[in-house]
Motif scaffolding. Structure first.
Motif, PDB file in Angstrom:
ATOM      1  N   THR A 188      55.670  42.100  37.242  1.00  0.00           N
ATOM      2  CA  THR A 188      54.278  42.117  37.690  1.00  0.00           C
ATOM      3  C   THR A 188      53.750  40.683  37.723  1.00  0.00           C
ATOM      4  O   THR A 188      53.880  39.948  36.744  1.00  0.00           O
ATOM      5  CB  THR A 188      53.394  42.958  36.752  1.00  0.00           C
ATOM      6  OG1 THR A 188      53.893  44.291  36.720  1.00  0.00           O
ATOM      7  CG2 THR A 188      51.955  42.963  37.245  1.00  0.00           C
ATOM      8  N   LYS A 189      53.217  40.289  38.850  1.00  0.00           N
ATOM      9  CA  LYS A 189      52.657  38.951  39.010  1.00  0.00           C
ATOM     10  C   LYS A 189      51.158  39.069  39.246  1.00  0.00           C
ATOM     11  O   LYS A 189      50.719  39.712  40.199  1.00  0.00           O
ATOM     12  CB  LYS A 189      53.303  38.242  40.202  1.00  0.00           C
ATOM     13  CG  LYS A 189      52.828  36.812  40.415  1.00  0.00           C
ATOM     14  CD  LYS A 189      53.404  35.886  39.370  1.00  0.00           C
ATOM     15  CE  LYS A 189      53.016  34.442  39.607  1.00  0.00           C
ATOM     16  NZ  LYS A 189      53.643  33.525  38.638  1.00  0.00           N
ATOM     17  N   ILE A 190      50.371  38.476  38.344  1.00  0.00           N
ATOM     18  CA  ILE A 190      48.909  38.508  38.474  1.00  0.00           C
ATOM     19  C   ILE A 190      48.436  37.159  39.021  1.00  0.00           C
ATOM     20  O   ILE A 190      48.796  36.102  38.492  1.00  0.00           O
ATOM     21  CB  ILE A 190      48.242  38.798  37.123  1.00  0.00           C
ATOM     22  CG1 ILE A 190      48.663  40.186  36.627  1.00  0.00           C
ATOM     23  CG2 ILE A 190      46.717  38.714  37.254  1.00  0.00           C
ATOM     24  CD1 ILE A 190      48.150  40.535  35.251  1.00  0.00           C
ATOM     25  N   VAL A 191      47.662  37.203  40.077  1.00  0.00           N
ATOM     26  CA  VAL A 191      47.106  35.984  40.677  1.00  0.00           C
ATOM     27  C   VAL A 191      45.604  35.977  40.424  1.00  0.00           C
ATOM     28  O   VAL A 191      44.865  36.731  41.052  1.00  0.00           O
ATOM     29  CB  VAL A 191      47.385  35.935  42.186  1.00  0.00           C
ATOM     30  CG1 VAL A 191      46.842  34.641  42.790  1.00  0.00           C
ATOM     31  CG2 VAL A 191      48.885  36.077  42.468  1.00  0.00           C
ATOM     32  N   PRO A 192      45.107  35.137  39.483  1.00  0.00           N
ATOM     33  CA  PRO A 192      43.662  35.079  39.224  1.00  0.00           C
ATOM     34  C   PRO A 192      42.929  34.484  40.425  1.00  0.00           C
ATOM     35  O   PRO A 192      43.226  33.368  40.853  1.00  0.00           O
ATOM     36  CB  PRO A 192      43.563  34.159  37.999  1.00  0.00           C
ATOM     37  CG  PRO A 192      44.948  34.099  37.420  1.00  0.00           C
ATOM     38  CD  PRO A 192      45.867  34.250  38.581  1.00  0.00           C
ATOM     39  N   MET A 193      41.987  35.234  40.958  1.00  0.00           N
ATOM     40  CA  MET A 193      41.246  34.765  42.133  1.00  0.00           C
ATOM     41  C   MET A 193      39.946  34.054  41.760  1.00  0.00           C
ATOM     42  O   MET A 193      39.382  33.311  42.571  1.00  0.00           O
ATOM     43  CB  MET A 193      40.932  35.950  43.060  1.00  0.00           C
ATOM     44  CG  MET A 193      42.167  36.637  43.622  1.00  0.00           C
ATOM     45  SD  MET A 193      43.169  35.566  44.675  1.00  0.00           S
ATOM     46  CE  MET A 193      42.062  35.356  46.070  1.00  0.00           C
ATOM     47  N   GLY A 194      39.460  34.275  40.518  1.00  0.00           N
ATOM     48  CA  GLY A 194      38.227  33.615  40.081  1.00  0.00           C
ATOM     49  C   GLY A 194      36.995  34.181  40.775  1.00  0.00           C
ATOM     50  O   GLY A 194      37.056  35.180  41.506  1.00  0.00           O
ATOM     51  N   SER A 244      50.147  31.928  48.894  1.00  0.00           N
ATOM     52  CA  SER A 244      48.751  31.631  48.554  1.00  0.00           C
ATOM     53  C   SER A 244      47.878  32.823  48.924  1.00  0.00           C
ATOM     54  O   SER A 244      48.230  33.621  49.795  1.00  0.00           O
ATOM     55  CB  SER A 244      48.259  30.383  49.286  1.00  0.00           C
ATOM     56  OG  SER A 244      48.245  30.602  50.693  1.00  0.00           O
ATOM     57  N   ALA A 245      46.764  32.940  48.223  1.00  0.00           N
ATOM     58  CA  ALA A 245      45.802  34.023  48.472  1.00  0.00           C
ATOM     59  C   ALA A 245      44.400  33.449  48.419  1.00  0.00           C
ATOM     60  O   ALA A 245      44.113  32.561  47.602  1.00  0.00           O
ATOM     61  CB  ALA A 245      45.965  35.128  47.434  1.00  0.00           C
ATOM     62  N   ARG A 246      43.535  33.909  49.299  1.00  0.00           N
ATOM     63  CA  ARG A 246      42.125  33.507  49.233  1.00  0.00           C
ATOM     64  C   ARG A 246      41.272  34.609  49.851  1.00  0.00           C
ATOM     65  O   ARG A 246      41.741  35.416  50.668  1.00  0.00           O
ATOM     66  CB  ARG A 246      41.888  32.193  49.955  1.00  0.00           C
ATOM     67  CG  ARG A 246      41.985  32.281  51.466  1.00  0.00           C
ATOM     68  CD  ARG A 246      41.441  31.027  52.114  1.00  0.00           C
ATOM     69  NE  ARG A 246      41.392  31.149  53.558  1.00  0.00           N
ATOM     70  CZ  ARG A 246      40.743  30.313  54.361  1.00  0.00           C
ATOM     71  NH1 ARG A 246      40.082  29.296  53.838  1.00  0.00           N
ATOM     72  NH2 ARG A 246      40.739  30.484  55.656  1.00  0.00           N
ATOM     73  N   TYR A 247      40.010  34.645  49.421  1.00  0.00           N
ATOM     74  CA  TYR A 247      39.074  35.616  49.974  1.00  0.00           C
ATOM     75  C   TYR A 247      38.678  35.175  51.383  1.00  0.00           C
ATOM     76  O   TYR A 247      38.512  33.988  51.661  1.00  0.00           O
ATOM     77  CB  TYR A 247      37.823  35.726  49.100  1.00  0.00           C
ATOM     78  CG  TYR A 247      38.083  36.428  47.773  1.00  0.00           C
ATOM     79  CD1 TYR A 247      38.534  37.731  47.741  1.00  0.00           C
ATOM     80  CD2 TYR A 247      37.847  35.758  46.567  1.00  0.00           C
ATOM     81  CE1 TYR A 247      38.772  38.371  46.531  1.00  0.00           C
ATOM     82  CE2 TYR A 247      38.074  36.394  45.357  1.00  0.00           C
ATOM     83  CZ  TYR A 247      38.544  37.698  45.348  1.00  0.00           C
ATOM     84  OH  TYR A 247      38.776  38.315  44.147  1.00  0.00           O
ATOM     85  N   THR A 248      38.523  36.166  52.259  1.00  0.00           N
ATOM     86  CA  THR A 248      38.112  35.879  53.630  1.00  0.00           C
ATOM     87  C   THR A 248      37.231  37.014  54.132  1.00  0.00           C
ATOM     88  O   THR A 248      37.278  38.132  53.597  1.00  0.00           O
ATOM     89  CB  THR A 248      39.343  35.722  54.542  1.00  0.00           C
ATOM     90  OG1 THR A 248      38.933  35.279  55.837  1.00  0.00           O
ATOM     91  CG2 THR A 248      40.094  37.041  54.695  1.00  0.00           C
ATOM     92  N   ALA A 249      36.416  36.724  55.129  1.00  0.00           N
ATOM     93  CA  ALA A 249      35.542  37.752  55.707  1.00  0.00           C
ATOM     94  C   ALA A 249      36.386  38.754  56.493  1.00  0.00           C
ATOM     95  O   ALA A 249      37.316  38.375  57.206  1.00  0.00           O
ATOM     96  CB  ALA A 249      34.511  37.111  56.611  1.00  0.00           C
TER      97      ALA A 249
END
Length: 334
Positions: free
Chosen positions: A201-207, A308-313
């Protein structure tokens, strides 16, 4: 009266002769010269790259002298049996050998010259028609790929296969037997026996991210990596390892939020996902992308994925709230 007695005797002679007629006859070669054959599997074979269900390696051995038979009347069903002492796999007529991903199957050609296209299955049945048909002309011992992971090692081929002629054929021998008591070492130079991640399990903290940054497309990327160890072989050149993903998505590179639309969950937001080369992460097998080979270990080859992961509309009004999401990665190898 003498004429009547002669006629009765003639009819009696016909009645006595009828049971001697056979339902089947041997072909031009006559009866088989042998009714028992020893199948000698090789001490070793090298497996080939094939999909699940394909033949990794095979041994063939000629049997008989193109013996044939023809049936005319009555029951004409031949029966093939197989005593092998192994558990059946999910693939019909294939049995687990105890070596991961390798099953065994026994077939017999029913043509001359021998061909794999027309065969008798062991076990199985065959309905003879009124044409001349060949008995087994070649025995095939197939080693079949049964799983994604494929191991290597000593594979038993201890079996007794029997070809049983129709019960009222009237022919001798009535059963042909094919026996093997050997085993074969299968050399695996093309498949991994298993691949697994060091981090299940890999957790990516998005903040926490301001909605204004999401609207403007300036939300920060969160980078992550994980490694996969693949065992079972030592290739001269690292094999390609591919990866794709599964999750709640409408398109490659976009992951919908968990419980989207419910109270307390952010709206108008998704998570944009890319690899370290800027490629949108695929959510289907045909678009799977390569992982990067990192190094060789004593018993494994190690691959790494970086993304990579990021929030987007995602469309509509953006409202704050909880913004979690999950996805599963799928390793596509061999």
């Amino acid at each position: 009266m003498r004429y009547l007695l002669t006629l009765l005797f003639a009819l009696g002679g016909m009645t006595l002769a009828k049971p001697a007629l056979s339902a089947c006859t041997w072909g031009s070669n006559g009866a088989p010269k042998n009714d028992t054959y020893q199948i000698n599997v090789p001490s070793s074979l090298t497996i080939s790259r094939v999909p699940v269900g394909g033949i990794l390696a095979s041994h063939s051995q000629k049997v008989g002298l193109n013996d044939s038979m023809r049936c005319y009347t009555g029951e004409k069903m031949a029966t093939m049996t197989l005593d092998i002492g192994l558990q059946a796999s999910k693939i019909p007529n294939v049995y687990e050998t105890g070596v991961p991903g390798i099953g065994i199957r026994v077939l017999a050609s029913r043509t001359a010259p021998a061909s794999r296209e027309d065969y008798y299955n062991f076990p199985g049945q065959f309905l003879f028609d009124d044409l001349t048909r060949y008995l087994p002309t070649m025995i095939y011992v197939d080693y079949v790929r049964t799983e994604i992971a494929v191991g290597s090692g000593q594979v038993p081929a201890t079996f007794t296969a029997r070809f049983i002629l129709p019960s009222n054929s009237g022919l001798t021998p009535s059963t042909l037997t094919y026996t093997s008591t050997g085993s074969t070492k299968l050399e695996n130079n093309v498949f991994f026996s298993s691949c697994e991640s060091q981090e299940p399990t890999k957790i990516v903290p998005m903040g926490k991210v301001a909605t204004s940054n999401i609207k403007s497309g300036t939300a920060l990327e969160q980078r992550y990596t994980f490694e996969v160890r693949c065992r079972g072989m030592k290739p001269a050149t690292p094999l390609p390892m591919k990866i794709y993903f599964e999750g709640n998505t409408d398109a490659n590179g976009m992951l919908n939020l968990t419980s989207a639309g419910q109270a307390g969950v952010a709206q108008g937001v998704a998570i944009e996902l890319k690899d370290d080369k800027g490629t949108k992460l695929p959510f289907n097998k045909p678009d799977a992308i390569n992982m990067d080979w990192q190094r060789s270990e004593v018993d494994a080859e190690v691959y790494r994925f970086s993304g990579s992961a990021r929030y987007t509309a995602s469309g509509g009004e953006i409202k704050p709230g909880k913004a979690d999401a999950t996805m599963t990665y799928v390793l596509d190898y061999n």
